[in-house]
Motif scaffolding. Structure first.
Motif, PDB file in Angstrom:
ATOM      1  N   GLY B 161       0.817  -1.208   0.000  1.00  0.00           N
ATOM      2  CA  GLY B 161       0.000   0.000   0.000  1.00  0.00           C
ATOM      3  C   GLY B 161       0.854   1.262   0.000  1.00  0.00           C
ATOM      4  O   GLY B 161       0.563   2.227  -0.703  1.00  0.00           O
ATOM      5  N   GLY B 162       1.927   1.230   0.776  1.00  0.00           N
ATOM      6  CA  GLY B 162       2.800   2.399   0.859  1.00  0.00           C
ATOM      7  C   GLY B 162       3.472   2.693  -0.476  1.00  0.00           C
ATOM      8  O   GLY B 162       3.578   3.847  -0.900  1.00  0.00           O
ATOM      9  N   MET B 163       3.907   1.621  -1.145  1.00  0.00           N
ATOM     10  CA  MET B 163       4.512   1.756  -2.471  1.00  0.00           C
ATOM     11  C   MET B 163       3.525   2.377  -3.445  1.00  0.00           C
ATOM     12  O   MET B 163       3.843   3.317  -4.164  1.00  0.00           O
ATOM     13  N   ASN B 164       2.297   1.826  -3.431  1.00  0.00           N
ATOM     14  CA  ASN B 164       1.275   2.337  -4.340  1.00  0.00           C
ATOM     15  C   ASN B 164       0.975   3.804  -4.064  1.00  0.00           C
ATOM     16  O   ASN B 164       0.752   4.583  -4.984  1.00  0.00           O
ATOM     17  N   GLN B 165       0.964   4.155  -2.780  1.00  0.00           N
ATOM     18  CA  GLN B 165       0.725   5.545  -2.430  1.00  0.00           C
ATOM     19  C   GLN B 165       1.792   6.434  -3.046  1.00  0.00           C
ATOM     20  O   GLN B 165       1.513   7.480  -3.621  1.00  0.00           O
ATOM     21  N   ARG B 166       3.036   5.991  -2.965  1.00  0.00           N
ATOM     22  CA  ARG B 166       4.123   6.790  -3.536  1.00  0.00           C
ATOM     23  C   ARG B 166       4.001   6.876  -5.048  1.00  0.00           C
ATOM     24  O   ARG B 166       4.244   7.916  -5.646  1.00  0.00           O
ATOM     25  N   VAL B 167       3.605   5.738  -5.644  1.00  0.00           N
ATOM     26  CA  VAL B 167       3.403   5.751  -7.097  1.00  0.00           C
ATOM     27  C   VAL B 167       2.326   6.772  -7.462  1.00  0.00           C
ATOM     28  O   VAL B 167       2.476   7.563  -8.393  1.00  0.00           O
ATOM     29  N   MET B 168       1.231   6.761  -6.674  1.00  0.00           N
ATOM     30  CA  MET B 168       0.134   7.703  -6.944  1.00  0.00           C
ATOM     31  C   MET B 168       0.610   9.145  -6.819  1.00  0.00           C
ATOM     32  O   MET B 168       0.240  10.002  -7.629  1.00  0.00           O
ATOM     33  N   ILE B 169       1.380   9.413  -5.787  1.00  0.00           N
ATOM     34  CA  ILE B 169       1.879  10.784  -5.604  1.00  0.00           C
ATOM     35  C   ILE B 169       2.734  11.184  -6.794  1.00  0.00           C
ATOM     36  O   ILE B 169       2.575  12.265  -7.369  1.00  0.00           O
ATOM     37  N   ALA B 170       3.621  10.275  -7.187  1.00  0.00           N
ATOM     38  CA  ALA B 170       4.489  10.574  -8.326  1.00  0.00           C
ATOM     39  C   ALA B 170       3.671  10.812  -9.585  1.00  0.00           C
ATOM     40  O   ALA B 170       3.941  11.734 -10.360  1.00  0.00           O
ATOM     41  N   MET B 171       2.630   9.990  -9.766  1.00  0.00           N
ATOM     42  CA  MET B 171       1.798  10.108 -10.953  1.00  0.00           C
ATOM     43  C   MET B 171       1.012  11.409 -10.934  1.00  0.00           C
ATOM     44  O   MET B 171       0.872  12.089 -11.948  1.00  0.00           O
ATOM     45  N   ALA B 172       0.477  11.738  -9.756  1.00  0.00           N
ATOM     46  CA  ALA B 172      -0.337  12.950  -9.646  1.00  0.00           C
ATOM     47  C   ALA B 172       0.507  14.195  -9.921  1.00  0.00           C
ATOM     48  O   ALA B 172       0.018  15.188 -10.444  1.00  0.00           O
ATOM     49  N   LEU B 173       1.784  14.135  -9.551  1.00  0.00           N
ATOM     50  CA  LEU B 173       2.635  15.315  -9.718  1.00  0.00           C
ATOM     51  C   LEU B 173       3.444  15.256 -11.007  1.00  0.00           C
ATOM     52  O   LEU B 173       4.236  16.158 -11.293  1.00  0.00           O
ATOM     53  N   ALA B 174       3.236  14.211 -11.807  1.00  0.00           N
ATOM     54  CA  ALA B 174       4.069  13.985 -12.986  1.00  0.00           C
ATOM     55  C   ALA B 174       4.047  15.168 -13.954  1.00  0.00           C
ATOM     56  O   ALA B 174       5.062  15.509 -14.544  1.00  0.00           O
ATOM     57  N   ASN B 175       2.873  15.777 -14.112  1.00  0.00           N
ATOM     58  CA  ASN B 175       2.773  16.864 -15.088  1.00  0.00           C
ATOM     59  C   ASN B 175       2.838  18.239 -14.432  1.00  0.00           C
ATOM     60  O   ASN B 175       2.345  19.218 -14.980  1.00  0.00           O
TER      61      ASN B 175
END
Lengths: 277, 296
Positions: B161-175
């Motif tokens: 879950g923690g990994m996915n959360q980080r992935v989501m943060i990275a994705m949300a801030l990607a652009n």
């Protein structure tokens, strides 16, 4: 894919199903090679050998004009499968699109599409197909058309329900929030998650399409002679029961094996792919 | 319009038309977030937090039966005056969001890398597969994922879950969005991971220069994270102020009630054990009366 096949073969019942399906499909594909009298699929008449019981030369006997039944059954499989595949190839994309659009967009679009689907669903399928075939000329193409017309609403219903459930999923919202358009969300986010259920239903339906097509031609509304068809073979032989039993029993058994085989595989797939929500 | 706040809500009202008439949900929300600011919206379940976020993202505007009045301006542009297509174009580029449950926010049938590429491609349709992957790997590295190649090739359910959360943060801030909405991020995760996530998010929004609308009912987290706080109650903003001031001297009765309602789990920790003998330190030893009766 490989994993699915391994699990399918491990269970005796589904392994039997796979065997049946493989037999049907292979015999349809290799009909020209395995059949003793390939020319008997057409309008051949051999009155010297008419209505013979099963023998070494004719393993399933001969029909009323002396054609080898086994040869005709194998060719009938080819036509039935072709019909099933074509019907599903047309009905599934239509039904899936209708279901996705109605389920995802909701509102007025949903209302119109799903009520239209309900109209089709409210008519008993065989009656609908019969009336379409009654209006049109009874040819193979029109037969496919009639069966397709009664088949897509079931996929619309299935996918509509799946979409209603999927659209509440977090990843759908996430995709929307990350800027995905509507078409993208429908076909790239939601659809792949419905695929297990759709594939399962398609496998089950292949058997049922064969059954319905046979029913139509049993009633004289499907594929026309001299093209071999399981349904019309059963119909032709029915008047000669019980004396010339092979005329009905072998085509009937052929229908049974095909439907049974696809059903077993479909049921097993449902469990393997977890599509039984 | 450089001085326009990143997000401006003026007298935002929302009502749903139902069979039994009109239900008013928001009774005039006004708030603003300036560039780089971290603002929290706090309230209990059903107070209208999440629905506000959905309006800001333009997700409710198209819904029949939802009546929205008042202004929503993102970087000075009025959402109501925009076409649906233009609102879609804002999402993922100028604003984005992270969620309560990161694992369910990732599509189970695609690898992380595929989903990442799509997000990047929306902002830059010409980006190549290779460039997108490199950029995704760099972004994952920013959120302290040090083996990006493995993560990009994984499916969401293969990661924690923690990994996915980080992935989501990275994705949300990607652009590099101007506005990030965080709807109770990580509530579905355990507290240690949640704390990590918050630290990470704080650093990431600072690096990317994004403003944050942080939606939460957890006052402890809000106190840690936000610069300013709006308290929402039954669809109204009842109090607002800088975090420290608001926590020191809450003025509205509801704010005080909300603070009194914070469960004190962090209070004393595990109480001291009354006895502590050598047997306690030997974990392999079975104490009589503790195990299943049959086990002895």
């Amino acid at each position: 894919m490989k994993r699915t096949l391994v699990i399918l073969l491990r269970n005796p019942l589904s392994a039997f199903g796979v065997l049946l399906v493989a037999t049907v499909v292979l015999s349809a594909l290799l009909a020209d090679v395995i059949v003793p009298f390939p020319e008997h699929r057409g309008a051949v008449v051999d009155f010297a050998n008419f209505n013979q019981p099963p023998s070494a030369q004719h393993p399933m006997g001969t029909d009323l004009v002396g054609r080898d039944l086994f040869s005709r059954i194998v060719y009938a499989y080819r036509i039935s499968l072709l019909l099933g595949v074509v019907v599903l190839a047309i009905a599934v994309p239509i039904g899936v699109t209708v279901g996705l659009v109605a389920g995802y967009l909701g509102g007025r679009v949903e209302y119109v599409l799903m009520r239209l689907t309900d109209v089709f669903l409210s008519i008993p399928p065989l009656v609908l197909a019969m009336s379409i075939m009654g209006v049109l000329e009874p040819t193979l193409i029109n037969g496919m058309l009639a069966v397709t017309a009664m088949w897509w609403p079931w996929y619309a219903r299935l996918v509509y329900n799946l979409t209603r459930a999927e659209r509440e999923e977090g990843y759908v919202l996430a995709a929307e929030v990350l800027g995905a358009g509507r078409v993208w969300v429908m076909f790239r986010e939601i659809l792949p998650n419905c695929v297990p259920s759709i594939v399962t239903k398609m496998t089950l339906d292949l058997g049922f399409v064969i059954l319905i097509a046979s029913s139509l031609s049993f009633l004289g509304l499907g594929v026309q002679p001299p093209t071999p068809d399981l349904g019309s073979m059963v119909a032709d032989g029915a008047t000669y029961l019980p004396d010339s039993w092979w005329l009905t029993v072998f085509p009937g058994l052929a229908i049974l094996l095909a439907v049974f085989g696809f059903n077993l595989v479909g049921d097993a797939l449902r469990e393997i792919l977890g599509a039984d929500q | 319009m450089t001085d326009a706040p990143t997000l401006l809500l003026r007298d935002l009202r929302l009502a749903f038309r139902g069979y039994t008439g009109v239900t008013e949900v928001l009774h005039g929300i006004s708030l603003h977030i300036r560039a780089g600011e971290r603002v929290a919206l706090v309230g209990e379940s059903g107070s209208g937090k999440s629905v506000t976020a959905r309006i800001v993202l333009g997700l409710l505007q198209d819904q029949r039966g939802a009546r929205i009045t008042g202004q929503v301006r993102v970087e000075g542009r009025d959402l109501a005056a925009m076409s649906r297509r233009a609102r879609v174009a804002l999402r993922g580029r100028r604003m984005s969001m992270i969620f309560q449950d990161p694992t369910s926010a990732l599509n189970p049938v695609y690898r992380i890398g595929t989903q990442f590429t799509e997000v990047l491609r929306r902002a830059d349709p010409a980006i190549t597969e290779r460039a997108a992957r490199a950029r995704a790997a760099a972004l994952l590295d920013e959120v302290a994922i040090h083996d990006p190649a493995r993560v990009l090739d994984a499916y969401a359910f293969q990661l924690s879950g923690g990994m996915n959360q980080r992935v989501m943060i990275a994705m949300a801030l990607a652009n590099n969005p101007a506005l990030l909405i965080a709807d109770e991020p990580g509530t579905a995760l355990d507290v240690t991971v949640q704390a990590q996530t918050l630290g990470l998010m704080r650093r990431m929004v600072a690096d990317h220069g994004a403003a944050v609308l942080f939606i939460s009912h957890n006052l402890g987290v809000v106190r840690e994270f936000a610069d300013r706080v709006y308290v929402i109650y039954k669809g109204r903003i009842v109090e607002h102020g800088p975090t420290a001031a608001l926590f020191d001297t809450p003025r509205h009765a509801y704010t005080r009630a909300l603070m009194a309602a914070v469960p004190r789990i962090t209070g004393g920790g595990i109480p001291d054990l009354p006895e502590r003998d050598d047997a306690f330190a030997a974990p392999m030893e079975l104490h009589p009366g503790v195990a299943e009766p049959e086990a002895t």
